[in-house]
Scaffold this motif. Structure first.
Motif, mmCIF file in Angstrom:
data_model
loop_
_atom_site.group_PDB
_atom_site.id
_atom_site.type_symbol
_atom_site.label_atom_id
_atom_site.label_comp_id
_atom_site.label_asym_id
_atom_site.label_seq_id
_atom_site.Cartn_x
_atom_site.Cartn_y
_atom_site.Cartn_z
ATOM 1 N N THR A 58 43.115 35.369 61.352
ATOM 2 C CA THR A 58 42.271 34.536 60.459
ATOM 3 C C THR A 58 43.399 34.754 59.110
ATOM 4 O OG1 THR A 58 40.099 35.283 61.672
ATOM 5 C CG2 THR A 58 40.009 34.066 59.338
ATOM 6 N N GLY B 222 40.532 40.895 57.795
ATOM 7 C CA GLY B 222 39.173 40.994 58.724
ATOM 8 C C GLY B 222 38.965 42.195 59.524
ATOM 9 N N LEU C 60 34.419 36.338 60.387
ATOM 10 C CA LEU C 60 35.691 35.394 59.938
ATOM 11 C C LEU C 60 35.641 33.545 59.474
ATOM 12 C CD1 LEU C 60 38.235 37.840 58.797
ATOM 13 C CD2 LEU C 60 36.936 36.629 56.989
ATOM 14 N N ALA C 61 35.186 32.639 58.466
ATOM 15 C CA ALA C 61 34.866 31.560 59.342
ATOM 16 C C ALA C 61 34.449 30.975 60.350
ATOM 17 C CB ALA C 61 36.857 30.938 59.230
ATOM 18 N N ARG D 38 33.148 32.785 62.788
ATOM 19 C CA ARG D 38 33.978 33.116 63.955
ATOM 20 C C ARG D 38 33.884 34.257 63.941
ATOM 21 N NH1 ARG D 38 39.120 34.177 65.002
ATOM 22 N NH2 ARG D 38 40.504 33.206 64.616
ATOM 23 N N ALA E 92 35.309 37.978 64.357
ATOM 24 C CA ALA E 92 36.694 38.769 64.070
ATOM 25 C C ALA E 92 36.724 40.409 64.775
ATOM 26 C CB ALA E 92 36.733 39.211 62.552
#
Length: 196
Positions: free
Chosen positions: A115, A103, A138-139, A141, A143
């Motif tokens: 992450t 990230g 990332l995922a 949210r 980063a």
């Protein structure tokens, strides 16, 4: 309007054809062929302001990246455009350095939080670019958020290996690049939403 980026939207770095000797594309999923020539994928179109969404999966200790606003006049993509690092932090030595972990704005700015990735499991990534403001997601949210015009970041660039490349991270538009780092990284569900 979101635009899906299938195989016809990508070609090899400094080439007009898709590099089938270095990347597989099956059912919309791209996979870098490990130990093949390291030929990055570059988008056929250039973009200015956008949201680029994708999913990626790394092998154990895998390393790759998404670069943006890249000028193909450069010898290598990383000489021109900033990079969102994609890394298995637990398995790769770069994961021990905050500015090169998953990230990060590669070698320049650390993400706000770690992450972790599970080998071979897809997670969602996103790059948002608006003017000089960038965000790495990332995922689901945030980063990292940075301003490419921030004097502190410009000073950091001037002290880094990127200082050798005129115009690094200074373009107002450019290509996307999916990095082939020698590992079998996979990408899927790639789409871009220009925000000009």
């Amino acid at each position: 309007m979101k635009i899906e980026l299938g195989a016809d939207q990508w070609r090899g770095w400094h080439d007009e054809a898709f590099p089938a000797s270095s990347w597989r594309c099956v059912d919309g999923e791209f996979e870098a062929i490990a130990d093949a020539p390291r030929i990055d994928l570059i988008s056929r179109a250039a973009y200015r302001n956008f949201r680029f969404c994708f999913e990626f999966a790394l092998p154990a200790a895998g390393n790759s990246g998404v670069l943006y606003r890249v000028d193909e006049a450069a010898v290598l993509a990383w000489h021109s455009g900033p990079e969102m690092q994609l890394l298995d932090d637990a398995g790769h030595p770069d994961g021990r350095e905050p500015t090169t972990c998953n990230g990060a704005l590669y070698a320049l700015v650390a993400p706000e939080a770690a992450t972790p990735v599970k080998p071979s499991v897809f997670i969602r990534g996103e790059v948002r670019v608006q003017g000089t403001l960038i965000e790495h997601w990332l995922a689901g949210r945030l980063a990292l958020r940075a301003d490419l015009a921030d004097p502190a970041l410009l000073a950091r660039i001037d002290r880094s290996k990127f200082a050798a490349f005129d115009g690094f991270a200074r373009r107002q538009d450019g290509h996307l690049v999916l990095q082939h780092h020698g590992d079998a990284v996979r990408f899927r569900r790639l789409c871009i939403e220009p925000t000009d």
